[in-house]
Scaffold this motif. Structure first.
Motif, PDB file in Angstrom:
ATOM      1  N   GLY A   1       5.788   0.723  10.616  1.00 20.23           N
ATOM      2  CA  GLY A   1       6.229  -0.577  10.655  1.00 20.23           C
ATOM      3  C   GLY A   1       5.145  -1.497  11.253  1.00 20.23           C
ATOM      4  N   LYS A   2       4.002  -1.076  11.540  1.00 18.19           N
ATOM      5  CA  LYS A   2       2.962  -2.015  11.826  1.00 18.19           C
ATOM      6  C   LYS A   2       1.800  -2.155  10.718  1.00 18.19           C
ATOM      7  CE  LYS A   2       3.452  -0.561  16.546  1.00 18.19           C
ATOM      8  NZ  LYS A   2       2.932   0.099  17.830  1.00 18.19           N
ATOM      9  N   ARG A   3       1.250  -3.611  10.609  1.00 17.89           N
ATOM     10  CA  ARG A   3       0.158  -3.854   9.626  1.00 17.89           C
ATOM     11  C   ARG A   3      -1.197  -4.103  10.512  1.00 17.89           C
ATOM     12  NH1 ARG A   3      -0.290  -8.108   6.365  1.00 17.89           N
ATOM     13  NH2 ARG A   3       0.560  -9.390   8.258  1.00 17.89           N
ATOM     14  N   PHE A   4      -2.449  -3.596   9.962  1.00 19.28           N
ATOM     15  CA  PHE A   4      -3.771  -3.997  10.507  1.00 19.28           C
ATOM     16  C   PHE A   4      -4.484  -4.401   9.591  1.00 19.28           C
ATOM     17  CE2 PHE A   4      -1.429  -0.485  12.627  1.00 19.28           C
ATOM     18  CZ  PHE A   4      -1.323  -0.788  14.155  1.00 19.28           C
TER      19      PHE A   4
ATOM     20  N   PRO B   1     -10.759  -9.466   2.394  1.00 19.34           N
ATOM     21  CA  PRO B   1      -9.743  -8.895   3.584  1.00 19.34           C
ATOM     22  C   PRO B   1      -9.025  -7.751   2.998  1.00 19.34           C
ATOM     23  CG  PRO B   1      -8.946 -11.076   2.216  1.00 19.34           C
ATOM     24  CD  PRO B   1     -10.101 -10.695   1.705  1.00 19.34           C
ATOM     25  N   MET B   2      -8.804  -6.995   3.953  1.00 21.53           N
ATOM     26  CA  MET B   2      -8.324  -5.470   3.745  1.00 21.53           C
ATOM     27  C   MET B   2      -7.133  -5.381   4.927  1.00 21.53           C
ATOM     28  SD  MET B   2     -11.422  -3.292   3.078  1.00 21.53           S
ATOM     29  CE  MET B   2     -12.797  -3.630   1.746  1.00 21.53           C
ATOM     30  N   THR B   3      -5.885  -5.148   4.514  1.00 18.06           N
ATOM     31  CA  THR B   3      -4.751  -4.503   5.339  1.00 18.06           C
ATOM     32  C   THR B   3      -4.259  -3.401   4.960  1.00 18.06           C
ATOM     33  OG1 THR B   3      -3.059  -5.848   4.129  1.00 18.06           O
ATOM     34  CG2 THR B   3      -4.528  -7.081   5.804  1.00 18.06           C
ATOM     35  N   MET B   4      -3.688  -2.794   5.973  1.00 16.20           N
ATOM     36  CA  MET B   4      -2.955  -1.502   5.586  1.00 16.20           C
ATOM     37  C   MET B   4      -1.478  -1.750   6.549  1.00 16.20           C
ATOM     38  SD  MET B   4      -2.812   1.117   8.138  1.00 16.20           S
ATOM     39  CE  MET B   4      -3.694   1.388   9.740  1.00 16.20           C
ATOM     40  N   HIS B   5      -0.548  -1.141   6.027  1.00 17.16           N
ATOM     41  CA  HIS B   5       0.838  -1.310   6.296  1.00 17.16           C
ATOM     42  C   HIS B   5       1.374   0.180   6.507  1.00 17.16           C
ATOM     43  CE1 HIS B   5       4.740  -3.690   6.276  1.00 17.16           C
ATOM     44  NE2 HIS B   5       4.841  -2.961   7.398  1.00 17.16           N
ATOM     45  N   VAL B   6       1.284   0.583   7.558  1.00 22.34           N
ATOM     46  CA  VAL B   6       2.287   1.893   7.932  1.00 22.34           C
ATOM     47  C   VAL B   6       3.779   1.623   7.564  1.00 22.34           C
ATOM     48  CG1 VAL B   6       2.718   4.064   9.223  1.00 22.34           C
ATOM     49  CG2 VAL B   6       0.588   2.748   9.312  1.00 22.34           C
TER      50      VAL B   6
ATOM     51  N   LEU C   1      -6.453  -0.807  15.834  1.00 32.63           N
ATOM     52  CA  LEU C   1      -5.062  -0.833  16.201  1.00 32.63           C
ATOM     53  C   LEU C   1      -4.723  -1.423  17.239  1.00 32.63           C
ATOM     54  CD1 LEU C   1      -4.407   3.094  15.448  1.00 32.63           C
ATOM     55  CD2 LEU C   1      -4.086   1.039  13.697  1.00 32.63           C
ATOM     56  N   THR C   2      -5.755  -1.984  17.787  1.00 32.59           N
ATOM     57  CA  THR C   2      -5.416  -3.002  18.817  1.00 32.59           C
ATOM     58  C   THR C   2      -4.874  -4.241  18.759  1.00 32.59           C
ATOM     59  OG1 THR C   2      -7.544  -3.907  19.252  1.00 32.59           O
ATOM     60  CG2 THR C   2      -7.160  -1.629  20.633  1.00 32.59           C
ATOM     61  N   LYS C   3      -5.093  -4.765  17.384  1.00 30.72           N
ATOM     62  CA  LYS C   3      -4.531  -6.016  17.086  1.00 30.72           C
ATOM     63  C   LYS C   3      -3.650  -5.869  15.899  1.00 30.72           C
ATOM     64  CE  LYS C   3      -8.799  -7.682  18.600  1.00 30.72           C
ATOM     65  NZ  LYS C   3     -10.266  -8.364  18.328  1.00 30.72           N
ATOM     66  N   PRO C   4      -2.376  -5.439  16.207  1.00 32.79           N
ATOM     67  CA  PRO C   4      -1.532  -5.511  14.851  1.00 32.79           C
ATOM     68  C   PRO C   4      -1.277  -6.876  14.467  1.00 32.79           C
ATOM     69  CG  PRO C   4      -0.461  -4.543  16.780  1.00 32.79           C
ATOM     70  CD  PRO C   4      -1.761  -4.902  17.485  1.00 32.79           C
TER      71      PRO C   4
END
Length: 181
Positions: free
Chosen positions: A34-37, A55-60, A175-178
């Motif tokens: 449920g989190k994106r980083f 820019p790069m993002t991943m979303h579990v 991971l410290t900044k969702p």
């Protein structure tokens, strides 16, 4: 989605076939559901120069007791999803590549299964037979020696990596900044 429900289902799932480090790794990954980083390319391979500025993002995003789907966006390109699945003997990583209309790309579903137990924070996935055949028939024979890795350092970092002779690609995520949705 109730992530506690997913965690409870995972706890109920028999882990007799998966070694303890792989079980812990899957649980560490599920905790991110449920989190994106935001991420950053940390390698300097010339083949990735254009990607490095995006820019790069991943979303579990989609998690079940047996599968976790992680969309990986590079700029406006939303074609990539990493899929980590439990198997009878460990874990599997596949790459699901889609066109904008949702149809599957010809180079999709490649990846591999863990060949060792790894650790609770790092799992490696050498290219499987399907991937080797796909790469050979689609004109990308250098990729038959690919080894992908995923790292989860709870509360700190997530990493996706590809290595083969003369090729190294790695993106690190904080991971410290969702990110907000």
């Amino acid at each position: 989605m109730m992530y506690s429900t997913v965690l409870a289902a995972m706890a109920a799932l028999s882990t007799a076939s998966a070694p303890a480090p792989q079980e812990a790794f899957f649980q560490n990954l599920t905790a991110l559901c449920g989190k994106r980083f935001a991420g950053k390319l940390v390698t300097t391979d010339q083949a990735d120069a254009a990607m490095a500025t995006q820019p790069m993002t991943m979303h579990v995003r989609d998690c079940s007791a047996s599968e976790i789907r992680i969309p990986f966006h590079v700029g406006t390109d939303k074609s990539r999803t990493w899929v980590i699945t439990r198997t009878a003997t460990g874990l599997r990583l596949k790459h699901d590549h889609r066109h904008e209309d949702g149809t599957e790309d010809v180079l999709s579903q490649y990846g591999g299964d863990t060949a060792s137990v790894g650790t609770s924070m790092r799992q490696e996935f050498p290219a499987d037979a399907f991937s080797k055949d796909l790469f050979t028939t689609k004109g990308n024979p250098a990729s038959v020696t690919n080894v992908w890795a995923v790292e989860v350092h709870p509360g700190h970092a997530f990493a996706y990596e590809l290595k083969r002779p003369n090729r190294h690609f790695r993106v690190d995520f904080d991971l410290t900044k969702p990110l907000a949705d």
